[in-house]
Design a protein around this motif. Structure first.
Motif, short mmCIF file in Angstrom:
data_model
loop_
_atom_site.label_atom_id
_atom_site.label_comp_id
_atom_site.label_asym_id
_atom_site.label_seq_id
_atom_site.Cartn_x
_atom_site.Cartn_y
_atom_site.Cartn_z
N LEU A 1 0.87 -1.17 0.00
CA LEU A 1 0.00 0.00 0.00
C LEU A 1 0.91 1.23 0.00
N THR A 2 0.88 2.00 -1.06
CA THR A 2 1.87 3.07 -1.21
C THR A 2 1.44 4.31 -0.45
N ASP A 3 2.44 5.10 -0.02
CA ASP A 3 2.13 6.42 0.50
C ASP A 3 2.75 7.45 -0.45
N THR A 4 2.44 8.69 -0.27
CA THR A 4 2.88 9.69 -1.24
C THR A 4 4.22 10.28 -0.88
N ASP A 5 4.85 9.80 0.22
CA ASP A 5 6.08 10.43 0.67
C ASP A 5 7.26 10.14 -0.25
N GLU A 6 7.28 8.90 -0.80
CA GLU A 6 8.43 8.47 -1.61
C GLU A 6 9.72 8.65 -0.85
#
Lengths: 532, 196, 191
Positions: free
Chosen positions: A119-124
């Motif tokens: 599940l990705t987050d937008t922080d990268e």
């Protein structure tokens, strides 16, 4: 110019050039725009099964080294290879591991396999990379280690781990390194787009690969239907020792064996690899990935994928993170739902129907075609073979498809082996040219499968034979031992404390016990049924 | 001017080439013969290697090798149900005989089987262990036995000796097969076979 | 030299025993599972035909003709060829069990094969000299083996191709044998 004309002429005269087919080029639509970076999707699905390993019994060829619920950073190692035929896997972006579970097969013939859902987050947020201070002074072994750490596998489609291949080449010693930029499938344009826009990386990657396998010379091969790529490469190759060769566009010119033959004028032995004759073949995409891995120590977390087909509004090439669901990319292109009947993974010639739109992009996925029956017609009813011989002219492996077909239909596997079924590369050229619409290549795949089953049955029977022989040997030995023990006992004048009658009584008592227990069980279950 | 056929040089040339080719042919024949001789020596072994080695005895012989010996002296090749079509095909190629269907007197072609012991009912009599031709059953006297599934040939020789009938033959999962010849030869629209 | 060569060609192709003179046609149709089995059978048939014809011709020229016992020639020819076939079969079983298992029936049937007897008859009545007769029988035996091979290759393709059910098997074999023999007539006038 003149040299090119001559080499074209020679190739036309040579026997290979007339083999194969020349399908229409359908790359233009996807080449209209530049390679697009992909917005990170909500969820990435990272398959732990190496794509071509459909025959493997295990559900995964990689071992996850993260836990469910764990947060991972971009570039973090999340799975290690179990065997020699797999690569490492890194997180394409930062996020939380949602699950490690089985996902349904993407194409027919594949099995369920294990995958990590991220599940990705937008922080990268990324791990700091540690690029080597001077990559030009690295020894070949160090370079190969970097390639292995980056988890690079062949980007062309077969997906063999690059580090293993280069190491093998280094041990055997190679003369020529061929960088394969020939894309012979009519739809796929990812290699052409890559050369057109990142020609400098391609050339540097090729130089690094040459340094890693210590090849004497290096040739980049492209086909004559990509003028922009040719121009870009020519500019970047000014002053470089790498040669550029242009071959005539023809399907399947991009096949490894065909390419080696076209470049080196030598044939790869049918039971060997190109490294056996001192040639190493790598894909263009692999060369770029190698550049990233050695210069920036950046793992392989994305690849170029062509999205095309008449059902898409804007076909284009994507720089897609590994694990992006196909549906996400389709949505980015815009799907004309009326036109969309099926999706194909891979090219229109050798690709397979995608069963699940949520299936992820893998390291070997080079193309997704969203299309319909009007554009790519389904199989028609086959007619009888009329012995026209077109298939024999088309076969790039110089087999006789119609005789192979006859022997497969008659289930004469001995004949199929003699006719060279194992050398069939399943390119499908024979099926395309067949005027009777016989799906020859499907017959050959079936034949190979059944023939493999025969082989495994043979192996099994040999194993059983060994066990049976050992069983006989054991019994004989036991008898001898018993005889000698008996002799010893008699000589000591002792009686054995064991009688046959007693044993028989014991057995019958046990039988009685079991019968009673079974009856009781039957009564119980009978009651249970009545109650319910 | 003499005719060509009378020319001594021409005669020598033709004669020499004929002699040379004859010698080559003889050498080739001798080499082939030696290879054949090596193959020939173990006829029974070659037949035996084609048989499936389940040692089930359904052919009427006590094991695969005795049947191989019988075939070598002229017995029919279609009496092995576990080998099925595959064994018949390979035997017919080896022995230059017609490909015949399996003899129904010796059983039907069945899918591969594996023996399973219902462990709750096993009394530990070791009779099945003695009967198993490939030592695929483990266990000790008065203790529960079990079958090593990967080694079991599915020969059913352990069924009969069991005093409490606690052994079942279960079908093995068939090998995964994506391409089917039968499906290929049928018309995708009407579902009828494309050929007679 | 030229005579020998043309004799062999004449015997092997122009007067091919099986397909032109129609002698020993049954061997053409003998069962063979694959082409390599026929190669063995062709070699075996050569091993029967050539020695048997040679011995027959020699006995005929050296014993029967001087003694005026030519009415016994059929008896002699049959017994010699049967003897050679039996000898070959015996050696096969002893030395090559696999070969024997494959071909013993076909070899034993060759004992009174019309190819052997017919060849001996034709040559015993011909007017050429004894060495030429022997060379001719070499050519005829080789030609017989070649026609076996050619026909087996043909049959293999017929078996594997999809053919009408009514013609499958023997009917097609007979038709193709007829066409093959017509094709061999094309060699007439070669020598």
């Amino acid at each position: 110019m003149i040299r090119q004309a001559f080499s074209d002429l020679f190739e036309r005269l040579g026997s290979t050039s007339r083999r194969g087919i020349r399908p229409a080029t359908l790359r233009e639509s996807s080449l209209r725009s530049r390679i697009m970076p992909t917005p990170i999707p909500r969820e990435l699905i990272l398959s732990l099964q190496h794509y071509p390993d459909t025959s493997a019994k295990d559900v995964s060829s990689m071992k996850p080294c993260v836990e469910v619920g764990e947060w991972v950073a971009k570039y973090q190692l999340i799975a290690r290879e179990k065997g020699p035929n797999a690569t490492r896997l890194h997180a394409p972006t930062s996020g939380t591991v949602q699950a490690i579970e089985e996902i349904p097969p993407a194409v027919n013939g594949q099995r369920a396999r294990l995958a990590i859902r991220l599940l990705t987050d937008t922080d990268e947020r990324e791990l700091p990379l540690e690029p080597p201070s001077d990559y030009r002074s690295l020894a070949p072994e160090q370079m190969i280690q970097l390639i292995e750490d980056a988890g690079i596998c062949g980007m062309g489609g077969a997906g063999f781990p690059t580090a293993t291949k280069v190491r093998d080449a280094l041990e055997k010693g190679v003369k020529t390194l061929i960088i394969n930029g020939v894309e012979c499938e009519p739809y796929i344009s990812c290699d052409e787009a890559l050369i057109r826009e990142r020609a400098d990386l391609t050339v540097q990657g090729a130089e690094l690969l040459q340094a890693a396998c210590l090849a004497d010379d290096c040739v980049i091969v492209i086909d004559n239907a990509m003028p922009a790529a040719r121009q870009a490469l020519k500019e970047k190759l000014q002053g470089s020792a790498i040669k550029l060769q242009v071959v005539r566009r023809r399907y399947p010119a991009g096949d490894e064996r065909q390419l080696v033959k076209a470049v080196c004028r030598r044939e790869v032995p049918n039971d060997g690899h190109p490294t056996d004759i001192g040639v190493l073949v790598q894909n263009i995409g692999t060369a770029v990935a190698v550049y990233e891995a050695i210069v920036h120590a950046k793992p392989c977390i994305s690849r170029i994928v062509t999205l095309t087909g008449s059902a898409l509004l804007t076909p284009k090439n994507f720089d897609a993170p590994i694990g992006t669901p196909v549906q996400h990319l389709l949505n980015l292109c815009g799907v004309n739902e009326n036109q969309h009947e099926f999706t194909i993974r891979g090219g229109s010639m050798m690709g397979q129907y995608l069963m699940d739109q949520a299936a992820p992009i893998e390291k070997t996925t080079n193309c997704i075609i969203a299309s319909n029956n009007a554009e790519i017609p389904e199989r028609e009813a086959e007619q009888a073979c009329i012995r026209c011989g077109y298939c024999e002219q088309a076969c790039p492996a110089q087999l006789q498809p119609q005789r192979l077909l006859a022997s497969i239909r008659n289930e004469e596997w001995q004949d199929t082996v003699e006719l060279g079924l194992d050398d069939c590369i399943e390119c499908g050229a024979c099926a395309v040219v067949c005027p009777s619409r016989i799906p020859l290549v499907s017959y050959f795949r079936a034949g190979k499968e059944i023939h493999n089953e025969d082989h495994s049955a043979q192996r099994q029977s040999r194993h059983w034979q060994e066990r049976f022989q050992f069983h006989q040997y054991r019994i004989k030995k036991n008898q001898e031992k018993a005889r000698s023990a008996k002799v010893a006992a008699q000589s000591a004048g002792e009686e054995q404390g064991f009688s046959r009658d007693q044993a028989r009584m014991e057995i019958s008592a046990a039988v009685e016990r079991v019968r009673r227990r079974r009856e009781a069980l039957a009564r119980e279950t009978g009651h249970g049924e009545e109650k319910s | 001017m003499t005719p060509l056929a009378e020319n001594l040089f021409f005669q020598l040339l033709v004669g020499g080439s004929l002699l040379g080719s004859l010698l080559c042919a003889i050498a080739w024949g001798v080499a082939g013969l030696r290879k054949r001789l090596q193959e020939q020596r173990f006829l029974v072994d070659r037949i035996n290697s084609i048989l499936p080695q389940t040692q089930c005895g359904r052919c009427g012989h006590p094991g695969c090798r005795p049947y191989a010996r019988a075939i070598a002296t002229g017995e029919a090749i279609n009496r092995c149900p576990p080998g099925g079509d595959r064994a018949i095909r390979r035997l017919s190629l080896l022995l230059n005989e017609a490909r015949v269907p399996l003899d129904p007197a010796h059983g039907e072609i069945e899918s591969a089987k594996v023996a399973v012991i219902r462990e709750a009912e096993c009394i530990g009599c070791t009779k099945c262990i003695v009967a198993c031709p490939v030592d695929a059953i483990i266990g000790a006297a008065k203790h529960m036995h079990t079958v090593i599934a990967s080694e079991c040939t599915g020969c059913d020789l352990c069924i009969e000796p069991c005093p409490v009938d606690c052994i079942d033959l279960v079908e093995r999962a068939p090998a995964f097969r994506y391409w089917s010849l039968a499906a290929l030869a049928t018309d995708p629209l009407s579902g009828e076979p494309c050929h007679d | 030299m030229a005579t020998l060569f043309s004799t062999i060609i004449a015997a092997a192709l122009v007067n091919n025993l099986a397909l032109v003179q129609l002698l020993g046609v049954s061997t053409l149709f003998s069962f063979s599972r694959q082409f390599s089995a026929t190669v063995e059978l062709a070699l075996l048939s050569f091993l029967v035909l050539f020695p048997a014809a040679c011995i027959n011709l020699l006995l005929h020229a050296l014993i029967l003709q001087p003694l005026g016992l030519e009415f016994l020639q059929l008896f002699l020819f049959v017994s010699v060829s049967a003897g050679i076939t039996a000898l070959l079969g015996q050696q096969l079983v002893k030395l090559f069990p696999l070969l024997a298992r494959r071909h013993i029936r076909a070899v034993l049937l060759m004992c009174s094969n019309s190819a052997v007897i017919g060849l001996s008859f034709l040559q015993s009545t011909s007017l050429s000299s004894l060495p030429i007769k022997l060379v001719y029988s070499f050519g005829a035996a080789a030609g017989f083996a070649i026609s076996l091979l050619v026909f087996a290759a043909l049959r293999q393709r017929i078996d594997q191709g999809s053919s009408p059910a009514a013609l499958r098997g023997v009917p097609l074999y007979l038709i193709s044998a007829g066409i093959a023999s017509m094709a061999l007539l094309g060699f007439a006038g070669l020598v």
